[in-house]
Design a protein around this motif. Structure first.
Motif, PDB file in Angstrom:
ATOM      1  N   LYS A 151       0.834  -1.207   0.000  1.00  0.00           N
ATOM      2  CA  LYS A 151       0.000   0.000   0.000  1.00  0.00           C
ATOM      3  C   LYS A 151       0.866   1.253   0.000  1.00  0.00           C
ATOM      4  O   LYS A 151       0.551   2.242  -0.668  1.00  0.00           O
ATOM      5  N   ASP A 152       1.973   1.204   0.753  1.00  0.00           N
ATOM      6  CA  ASP A 152       2.898   2.345   0.787  1.00  0.00           C
ATOM      7  C   ASP A 152       3.497   2.626  -0.590  1.00  0.00           C
ATOM      8  O   ASP A 152       3.829   3.766  -0.915  1.00  0.00           O
ATOM      9  N   GLN A 153       3.628   1.566  -1.369  1.00  0.00           N
ATOM     10  CA  GLN A 153       4.194   1.698  -2.711  1.00  0.00           C
ATOM     11  C   GLN A 153       3.132   2.019  -3.755  1.00  0.00           C
ATOM     12  O   GLN A 153       3.417   2.067  -4.952  1.00  0.00           O
ATOM     13  N   GLY A 154       1.904   2.230  -3.297  1.00  0.00           N
ATOM     14  CA  GLY A 154       0.846   2.654  -4.207  1.00  0.00           C
ATOM     15  C   GLY A 154       0.020   1.567  -4.845  1.00  0.00           C
ATOM     16  O   GLY A 154      -0.645   1.803  -5.862  1.00  0.00           O
ATOM     17  N   ALA A 155       0.034   0.367  -4.264  1.00  0.00           N
ATOM     18  CA  ALA A 155      -0.766  -0.728  -4.824  1.00  0.00           C
ATOM     19  C   ALA A 155      -2.249  -0.352  -4.837  1.00  0.00           C
ATOM     20  O   ALA A 155      -2.793   0.087  -3.833  1.00  0.00           O
ATOM     21  N   LYS A 156      -2.879  -0.517  -5.982  1.00  0.00           N
ATOM     22  CA  LYS A 156      -4.296  -0.167  -6.136  1.00  0.00           C
ATOM     23  C   LYS A 156      -5.177  -1.354  -5.752  1.00  0.00           C
ATOM     24  O   LYS A 156      -5.804  -2.005  -6.587  1.00  0.00           O
ATOM     25  N   ILE A 157      -5.182  -1.630  -4.459  1.00  0.00           N
ATOM     26  CA  ILE A 157      -5.961  -2.781  -3.968  1.00  0.00           C
ATOM     27  C   ILE A 157      -6.677  -2.428  -2.674  1.00  0.00           C
ATOM     28  O   ILE A 157      -6.281  -1.518  -1.950  1.00  0.00           O
ATOM     29  N   THR A 158      -7.750  -3.173  -2.422  1.00  0.00           N
ATOM     30  CA  THR A 158      -8.383  -3.206  -1.107  1.00  0.00           C
ATOM     31  C   THR A 158      -8.453  -4.679  -0.740  1.00  0.00           C
ATOM     32  O   THR A 158      -8.772  -5.512  -1.600  1.00  0.00           O
ATOM     33  N   LEU A 159      -8.124  -5.023   0.485  1.00  0.00           N
ATOM     34  CA  LEU A 159      -8.195  -6.424   0.895  1.00  0.00           C
ATOM     35  C   LEU A 159      -9.137  -6.576   2.078  1.00  0.00           C
ATOM     36  O   LEU A 159      -8.958  -5.946   3.115  1.00  0.00           O
ATOM     37  N   HIS A 160     -10.169  -7.390   1.877  1.00  0.00           N
ATOM     38  CA  HIS A 160     -11.094  -7.739   2.952  1.00  0.00           C
ATOM     39  C   HIS A 160     -10.761  -9.151   3.431  1.00  0.00           C
ATOM     40  O   HIS A 160     -10.293  -9.988   2.644  1.00  0.00           O
ATOM     41  N   VAL A 161     -11.024  -9.424   4.701  1.00  0.00           N
ATOM     42  CA  VAL A 161     -10.795 -10.754   5.254  1.00  0.00           C
ATOM     43  C   VAL A 161     -12.091 -11.272   5.861  1.00  0.00           C
ATOM     44  O   VAL A 161     -12.735 -10.583   6.659  1.00  0.00           O
ATOM     45  N   VAL A 162     -12.451 -12.484   5.479  1.00  0.00           N
ATOM     46  CA  VAL A 162     -13.611 -13.154   6.066  1.00  0.00           C
ATOM     47  C   VAL A 162     -13.091 -14.323   6.891  1.00  0.00           C
ATOM     48  O   VAL A 162     -12.527 -15.276   6.357  1.00  0.00           O
ATOM     49  N   GLY A 163     -13.240 -14.212   8.216  1.00  0.00           N
ATOM     50  CA  GLY A 163     -12.824 -15.286   9.110  1.00  0.00           C
ATOM     51  C   GLY A 163     -13.970 -16.255   9.282  1.00  0.00           C
ATOM     52  O   GLY A 163     -14.978 -15.927   9.907  1.00  0.00           O
ATOM     53  N   PHE A 164     -13.834 -17.447   8.714  1.00  0.00           N
ATOM     54  CA  PHE A 164     -14.929 -18.411   8.679  1.00  0.00           C
ATOM     55  C   PHE A 164     -14.802 -19.444   9.797  1.00  0.00           C
ATOM     56  O   PHE A 164     -13.968 -20.327   9.752  1.00  0.00           O
ATOM     57  N   GLY A 165     -15.631 -19.288  10.828  1.00  0.00           N
ATOM     58  CA  GLY A 165     -15.619 -20.235  11.940  1.00  0.00           C
ATOM     59  C   GLY A 165     -14.359 -20.160  12.773  1.00  0.00           C
ATOM     60  O   GLY A 165     -13.833 -21.183  13.213  1.00  0.00           O
ATOM     61  N   ILE A 166     -13.858 -18.949  13.015  1.00  0.00           N
ATOM     62  CA  ILE A 166     -12.639 -18.762  13.800  1.00  0.00           C
ATOM     63  C   ILE A 166     -12.978 -18.265  15.196  1.00  0.00           C
ATOM     64  O   ILE A 166     -13.815 -17.380  15.362  1.00  0.00           O
ATOM     65  N   GLU A 167     -12.301 -18.831  16.200  1.00  0.00           N
ATOM     66  CA  GLU A 167     -12.537 -18.407  17.576  1.00  0.00           C
ATOM     67  C   GLU A 167     -12.085 -16.967  17.776  1.00  0.00           C
ATOM     68  O   GLU A 167     -11.117 -16.512  17.170  1.00  0.00           O
ATOM     69  N   GLU A 168     -12.774 -16.244  18.640  1.00  0.00           N
ATOM     70  CA  GLU A 168     -12.512 -14.821  18.843  1.00  0.00           C
ATOM     71  C   GLU A 168     -11.069 -14.538  19.240  1.00  0.00           C
ATOM     72  O   GLU A 168     -10.495 -13.535  18.839  1.00  0.00           O
ATOM     73  N   LYS A 169     -10.455 -15.423  19.991  1.00  0.00           N
ATOM     74  CA  LYS A 169      -9.081 -15.196  20.447  1.00  0.00           C
ATOM     75  C   LYS A 169      -8.088 -15.153  19.281  1.00  0.00           C
ATOM     76  O   LYS A 169      -6.970 -14.673  19.423  1.00  0.00           O
TER      77      LYS A 169
END
Length: 212
Positions: A151-169
């Motif tokens: 991102k600092d180098q100007g990458a034209k991206i957005t990254l979302h993360v979907v945590g599927f069935g992961i414990e809160e910790k």
């Protein structure tokens, strides 16, 4: 009347331009843990079902790609593959490649993100990357640092993360990924929540990352 027609024409052009430039690149966790069950159904089966529905509903002008990791070999941290190149939407191809995925390996998140960034770098416009993972990194590397650097180098991206069935910790490292990628972290613990998370992930990129 002429002004009204001209306005409709311009709006049509803007809409067409937007549709052609929206690009969604999915990264699917196909590690062995995806055989675990949620509500009596394997995680991988739920993920395939939901992703097919999401892609089926995308506009025809969208460009869509699919990367998977852990689907070929049990102990290989380089088991990462572009199954569907980032290209004009081909629903049949996407479904076919998705159906063929057989979870069995590790969780090389950092290397998968690096792979996705290389795919996105070749694109001419913004790429929306959606990582669906049911676990944390099991190989070397820091995906969070990698994203910050990109991102600092100007990458034209957005990254979302979907945590599927992961414990809160376990959330902190995946939240960091979403923050670094300018996206959001979505927890999903069943079919309905996964559907909602992916629907929101394929929408317009958010301006500031965060937890949803």
């Amino acid at each position: 009347m002429k002004r009204y027609i001209l306005l409709l024409f311009l709006l049509g052009l803007l809409s067409s331009h937007h549709a052609q430039n929206r690009q969604n690149l999915f990264i699917l966790d196909a590690s062995g843990s995806m055989w675990q069950k949620i509500g009596g159904q394997n995680k991988i089966a739920i993920a395939k079902q939901v992703m097919k529905k999401i892609v089926q509903d995308l506009p025809a002008g969208d460009r869509v790609g699919l990367i998977a990791y852990g689907h070929n070999r049990k102990t290989d941290c380089n088991d990462i593959e572009t199954l569907v190149p980032l290209a004009p939407l081909d629903r049949a191809l996407f479904s076919k490649k998705l159906d063929a995925i057989n979870p069995q390996g590790k969780t090389p998140i950092a290397r998968s993100v690096a792979h996705a960034l290389s795919v996105a770098k070749a694109a001419t416009s913004h790429v929306n990357i959606i990582l669906v993972s049911d676990g944390l990194e099991t190989c070397e590397g820091s995906a969070c640092d990698l994203l910050k650097s990109a991102k600092d180098q100007g990458a034209k991206i957005t990254l979302h993360v979907v945590g599927f069935g992961i414990e809160e910790k376990d959330l902190s490292t995946l939240e960091c990924l979403a923050q670094a990628g300018g996206g959001q972290y979505f927890p999903a613990n069943d079919t309905e929540e996964l559907t909602k998370a992916l629907k929101q992930s394929v929408e317009e990129p958010v301006k500031n990352g965060g937890f949803l």
